[in-house]
Design an enzyme around this catalytic site. Structure first.
Site, PDB file in Angstrom:
ATOM      1  N   HIS A   1       2.800   1.096  14.133  1.00 26.79           N
ATOM      2  CA  HIS A   1       1.741   0.655  15.042  1.00 26.79           C
ATOM      3  C   HIS A   1       2.009   1.266  16.421  1.00 26.79           C
ATOM      4  O   HIS A   1       3.142   1.215  16.910  1.00 26.79           O
ATOM      5  CB  HIS A   1       1.718  -0.874  15.124  1.00 26.79           C
ATOM      6  CG  HIS A   1       0.650  -1.384  16.032  1.00 26.79           C
ATOM      7  ND1 HIS A   1      -0.672  -1.397  15.660  1.00 26.79           N
ATOM      8  CD2 HIS A   1       0.696  -1.858  17.297  1.00 26.79           C
ATOM      9  CE1 HIS A   1      -1.398  -1.860  16.667  1.00 26.79           C
ATOM     10  NE2 HIS A   1      -0.595  -2.150  17.676  1.00 26.79           N
TER      11      HIS A   1
ATOM     12  N   GLU B   1       6.605   8.623  17.269  1.00 24.28           N
ATOM     13  CA  GLU B   1       6.355   8.088  15.925  1.00 24.28           C
ATOM     14  C   GLU B   1       6.989   8.999  14.869  1.00 24.28           C
ATOM     15  O   GLU B   1       7.564   8.531  13.883  1.00 24.28           O
ATOM     16  CB  GLU B   1       4.850   7.996  15.651  1.00 24.28           C
ATOM     17  CG  GLU B   1       4.144   6.962  16.495  1.00 24.28           C
ATOM     18  CD  GLU B   1       2.684   6.772  16.098  1.00 24.28           C
ATOM     19  OE1 GLU B   1       2.289   7.169  14.996  1.00 24.28           O
ATOM     20  OE2 GLU B   1       1.935   6.218  16.915  1.00 24.28           O
TER      21      GLU B   1
ATOM     22  N   SER C   1       5.973   0.963  17.132  1.00 19.81           N
ATOM     23  CA  SER C   1       6.821   0.031  16.388  1.00 19.81           C
ATOM     24  C   SER C   1       6.629   0.260  14.892  1.00 19.81           C
ATOM     25  O   SER C   1       5.497   0.450  14.431  1.00 19.81           O
ATOM     26  CB  SER C   1       6.406  -1.423  16.667  1.00 19.81           C
ATOM     27  OG  SER C   1       6.355  -1.705  18.042  1.00 19.81           O
TER      28      SER C   1
ATOM     29  N   ASP D   1       0.878 -11.298   6.456  1.00 22.55           N
ATOM     30  CA  ASP D   1      -0.544 -11.643   6.506  1.00 22.55           C
ATOM     31  C   ASP D   1      -1.154 -11.572   7.891  1.00 22.55           C
ATOM     32  O   ASP D   1      -2.376 -11.588   8.040  1.00 22.55           O
ATOM     33  CB  ASP D   1      -0.751 -13.062   5.962  1.00 22.55           C
ATOM     34  CG  ASP D   1      -0.700 -13.068   4.448  1.00 22.55           C
ATOM     35  OD1 ASP D   1      -0.802 -11.983   3.854  1.00 22.55           O
ATOM     36  OD2 ASP D   1      -0.533 -14.152   3.879  1.00 22.55           O
TER      37      ASP D   1
ATOM     38  N   LEU E   1      -5.832  -5.063   5.263  1.00 19.24           N
ATOM     39  CA  LEU E   1      -5.476  -5.350   3.868  1.00 19.24           C
ATOM     40  C   LEU E   1      -5.645  -6.830   3.568  1.00 19.24           C
ATOM     41  O   LEU E   1      -5.418  -7.686   4.424  1.00 19.24           O
ATOM     42  CB  LEU E   1      -4.026  -4.929   3.631  1.00 19.24           C
ATOM     43  CG  LEU E   1      -3.787  -3.435   3.850  1.00 19.24           C
ATOM     44  CD1 LEU E   1      -2.303  -3.138   3.993  1.00 19.24           C
ATOM     45  CD2 LEU E   1      -4.413  -2.633   2.716  1.00 19.24           C
TER      46      LEU E   1
ATOM     47  N   GLY F   1      -2.818  12.421   9.546  1.00 20.24           N
ATOM     48  CA  GLY F   1      -1.624  12.488   8.713  1.00 20.24           C
ATOM     49  C   GLY F   1      -0.430  13.127   9.385  1.00 20.24           C
ATOM     50  O   GLY F   1       0.464  13.649   8.701  1.00 20.24           O
TER      51      GLY F   1
ATOM     52  N   LEU G   1      -2.185  -9.714  11.275  1.00 26.63           N
ATOM     53  CA  LEU G   1      -2.456  -8.320  11.651  1.00 26.63           C
ATOM     54  C   LEU G   1      -1.437  -7.826  12.679  1.00 26.63           C
ATOM     55  O   LEU G   1      -1.312  -8.421  13.753  1.00 26.63           O
ATOM     56  CB  LEU G   1      -3.880  -8.199  12.227  1.00 26.63           C
ATOM     57  CG  LEU G   1      -4.314  -6.776  12.591  1.00 26.63           C
ATOM     58  CD1 LEU G   1      -4.428  -5.890  11.367  1.00 26.63           C
ATOM     59  CD2 LEU G   1      -5.605  -6.796  13.376  1.00 26.63           C
ATOM     60  N   ASP G   2      -0.713  -6.772  12.311  1.00 26.22           N
ATOM     61  CA  ASP G   2       0.334  -6.190  13.167  1.00 26.22           C
ATOM     62  C   ASP G   2       1.363  -7.234  13.589  1.00 26.22           C
ATOM     63  O   ASP G   2       1.950  -7.153  14.674  1.00 26.22           O
ATOM     64  CB  ASP G   2      -0.278  -5.513  14.410  1.00 26.22           C
ATOM     65  CG  ASP G   2      -1.252  -4.409  14.032  1.00 26.22           C
ATOM     66  OD1 ASP G   2      -0.986  -3.716  13.034  1.00 26.22           O
ATOM     67  OD2 ASP G   2      -2.280  -4.254  14.726  1.00 26.22           O
TER      68      ASP G   2
ATOM     69  N   ASN H   1       4.501  -0.558   8.101  1.00 32.76           N
ATOM     70  CA  ASN H   1       3.428   0.030   8.897  1.00 32.76           C
ATOM     71  C   ASN H   1       4.024   0.590  10.183  1.00 32.76           C
ATOM     72  O   ASN H   1       5.054   0.103  10.669  1.00 32.76           O
ATOM     73  CB  ASN H   1       2.388  -1.045   9.246  1.00 32.76           C
ATOM     74  CG  ASN H   1       1.210  -0.485  10.016  1.00 32.76           C
ATOM     75  OD1 ASN H   1       0.712   0.608   9.716  1.00 32.76           O
ATOM     76  ND2 ASN H   1       0.747  -1.219  11.014  1.00 32.76           N
TER      77      ASN H   1
ATOM     78  N   MET I   1      -6.494   2.990   8.037  1.00 30.95           N
ATOM     79  CA  MET I   1      -7.357   2.216   8.932  1.00 30.95           C
ATOM     80  C   MET I   1      -8.176   1.163   8.180  1.00 30.95           C
ATOM     81  O   MET I   1      -9.389   1.051   8.365  1.00 30.95           O
ATOM     82  CB  MET I   1      -8.280   3.169   9.701  1.00 30.95           C
ATOM     83  CG  MET I   1      -7.532   4.185  10.547  1.00 30.95           C
ATOM     84  SD  MET I   1      -6.358   3.445  11.695  1.00 30.95           S
ATOM     85  CE  MET I   1      -7.498   2.789  12.888  1.00 30.95           C
TER      86      MET I   1
END
Ligand code: GRF
Length: 218
Positions: A110, A175, A137, A143, A94, A13, A145-146, A108, A91
């Site tokens: 990444h 980040e 990023s 839909d 979805l 976190g 992934l990444d 998100n 993790m």
């Protein structure tokens, strides 16, 4: 109305901590309505509790399928009426139903310079590939992934003596700068996604997103 964030975590976190700090410092005009974790022992839950933010823990192992779990997450999050759903080290892959439910308001972070190194173990893969630079990023989630539209990136140089750990530590620091900045754009209504694509102030965002070191003037 203050912009309401729902933040999803699975682990340490540190990004959540950075977002909480930006809100406290007054640079991010948003409210964290809820923090949800799929890991009951996620360290990041403590940051939320200390900040007086409601937490929800849903252990994915208690659900018969990915769909059942995602529907339970949706039911919990929607009680808090989020404007933006923020994945911060969540993790779990979805389901399309989840992504569709929060389409255009799901972000998100990444740990790579997308489109390089989608998926896991990005720091080691950047080292193995001999990349001279690496980074992180923030992107809208779709839909793939990444694979959703990139909003912004932060770069770090890869050093000859870097290990996965030293590289990952440097990327993490970036980040913590990048995510609150992007969320500030969301919270002030400047950052949108629709059928026209991702836009800042109604203008298309460059294909690889904005660079943290060349941030557009306010
Ligand atoms: C970060 O490296 C982020 O890019 C990835 O998961 C990690 C989360 O770290 N998606 P933390 O839990 O915020 O410290």
């Amino acid at each position: 109305m203050t912009h309401r964030l729902a933040i999803l975590i699975s682990g340490k976190g540190s990004n959540l901590q950075a977002i909480i700090a930006a809100i406290s410092a007054g640079t991010l005009p948003a409210e964290i309505a809820v923090v949800l974790s799929n890991q009951t022992n996620a360290g990041g839950l403590n940051y939320a509790v200390q900040a007086g933010i409601p937490t929800v823990t849903l252990d994915h192992r208690n659900y018969a399928s990915r769909d059942h779990f995602d529907q339970a997450v949706i039911a919990e999050l929607d009680r808090f009426q989020p404007d933006t759903v923020v994945l911060a080290g969540f993790m779990r892959i979805l389901t399309p139903a989840f992504v569709h439910h929060y389409r255009n308001r799901l972000l998100n972070i990444h740990p790579s310079l997308l489109p390089l190194h989608r998926g896991l173990h990005t720091h080691q893969r950047a080292l193995d590939a001999g990349d001279s630079e690496h980074g992180c990023s923030v992107h809208f989630v779709n839909d793939e992934l990444d694979g959703g539209p990139v909003i912004a990136q932060a770069r770090v140089a890869v050093h000859a003596n870097d290990s996965e750990e030293t590289l990952s530590n440097r990327v993490h620091l970036r980040e913590h700068e990048l995510y609150p900045r992007v969320l500030q754009w969301r919270a002030t209504g400047r950052l949108t996604l629709d059928s026209q694509g991702a836009q800042l102030d109604g203008q298309p965002i460059p294909a690889n997103g904005f660079d943290l070191d060349k941030w557009p003037a306010e």
